[in-house]
Scaffold this active site. Structure first.
Site, PDB file in Angstrom:
ATOM      1  N   ASN A 108       1.108  -0.686  -0.117  1.00  0.00           N
ATOM      2  CA  ASN A 108       0.242  -0.164  -0.090  1.00  0.00           C
ATOM      3  C   ASN A 108       1.152   0.703  -0.072  1.00  0.00           C
ATOM      4  O   ASN A 108       1.710   1.498  -0.761  1.00  0.00           O
ATOM      5  CB  ASN A 108      -0.730  -0.170   1.564  1.00  0.00           C
ATOM      6  N   ASP A 201      -6.280   9.024   6.029  1.00  0.00           N
ATOM      7  CA  ASP A 201      -5.556   8.536   5.029  1.00  0.00           C
ATOM      8  C   ASP A 201      -4.146   8.878   4.132  1.00  0.00           C
ATOM      9  O   ASP A 201      -3.036   8.905   5.693  1.00  0.00           O
ATOM     10  CB  ASP A 201      -6.479   8.486   3.557  1.00  0.00           C
TER      11      ASP A 201
END
Length: 290
Positions: A108, A201
């Site tokens: 990620n 995020d």
């Protein structure tokens, strides 16, 4: 379009840098060597570049799902892929630095520390609790696992390099660590995102030491001081902003990636690269030393 800020603050004009339909746009990174912004579409396995001086773009198809792409000191890219950490040379040739496939898991977000090491997060596709990790990758490929996480996301450092900020999205927190050589210690929470406001995020840290964070499902960017005080909120036209980074001349413009995956009726700009001109002052990044 205009970007709203907290009451009493100035208003900045938000613009579309690249109109795109990325499924999961992520990881904007300014490359001073080329004068371009690098960003990825994770689920489309694409690495994008954008030159704000002339609007030129490139798109490269990666080997597999790509969570992040960062410049290397000698040219080329280091990439956080589904099955490990890969390297692209200046000529585009690919090689594995670390090949460690785990079924159901992918790379990620990632970031390069001031010492030139790569800090790379991972997660399971089903987002199972504790299914990912945050690892430190030395230039030679030595791996140190720092944390067990669920969705390894935003990572950044204070301007003096002594503090690392980190987001494991389901915790709803922006956490802080003291950097002790190659290790991190003394975890504490800078800010917790309230329920209903989205999930934290990707993030970036500006020259004032403040943390900018994108709120997935929150349609906002927020800026927090090192003391955890919310001092700016930027309303966005996209529901799922994913990350932000300073770039452009003088590192004054804030670029914002976004996603359209999972949205039944996405905004027309969902998946585009946005920019907030003259948003503040960024800190020069460090290329991966490997």
């Amino acid at each position: 379009m205009r970007a709203g800020t907290k009451a009493g603050g100035a208003r900045s004009r938000l613009a579309v840098a690249v109109r795109e339909s990325a499924l999961l746009g992520e990881g904007p990174t300014w490359d001073p060597a080329s004068g371009r912004l690098i960003w990825v579409d994770i689920l489309s396995s694409r690495v994008h570049t954008y030159d704000p001086a002339d609007g030129r773009r490139t798109v490269m198809l990666a080997e597999q799902h790509v969570g992040a792409a960062k410049p290397r000191a000698g040219g080329g890219l280091v990439v956080n892929l589904r099955d490990g950490i890969g390297l692209y040379g200046p000529d585009g040739a690919f090689s594995w630095l670390i090949h460690d496939p785990v079924p159901g898991r992918r790379g990620n977000d990632a970031a390069v520390a001031p010492d030139g090491s790569l800090w790379a997060g991972s997660m399971r596709y089903d987002e199972r609790d504790g299914g990912g990790a945050l690892i430190r990758v030395a230039p030679g490929g030595t791996v140190t696992e720092a944390l067990t996480v669920t969705v390894g996301n935003g990572t950044g450092w204070s301007p003096d390099g002594r503090t690392m900020y980190y987001v494991d999205s389901p915790t709803r927190r922006i956490d802080r660590f003291r950097v002790d050589g190659e290790r991190i210690a003394d975890r504490s929470t800078v800010a917790t995102i309230e329920r209903g406001a989205g999930l934290p995020d990707g993030l970036t840290v500006d020259a004032d030491g403040c943390v900018w964070v994108a709120l997935w499902d929150g349609a906002q960017l927020r800026r927090y001081t090192p003391r955890g005080e919310l001092d700016r909120t930027v309303e966005l036209p996209v529901r799922r902003p994913t990350a932000c980074a300073f770039g452009g001349p003088g590192l004054r413009d804030l670029y914002i990636t976004s996603a359209r995956t999972g949205l039944v009726r996405p905004h027309p700009l969902a998946g585009s690269l946005l920019v907030l001109p003259d948003a503040g002052q960024g800190v020069p990044g460090t290329p991966f030393a490997g």
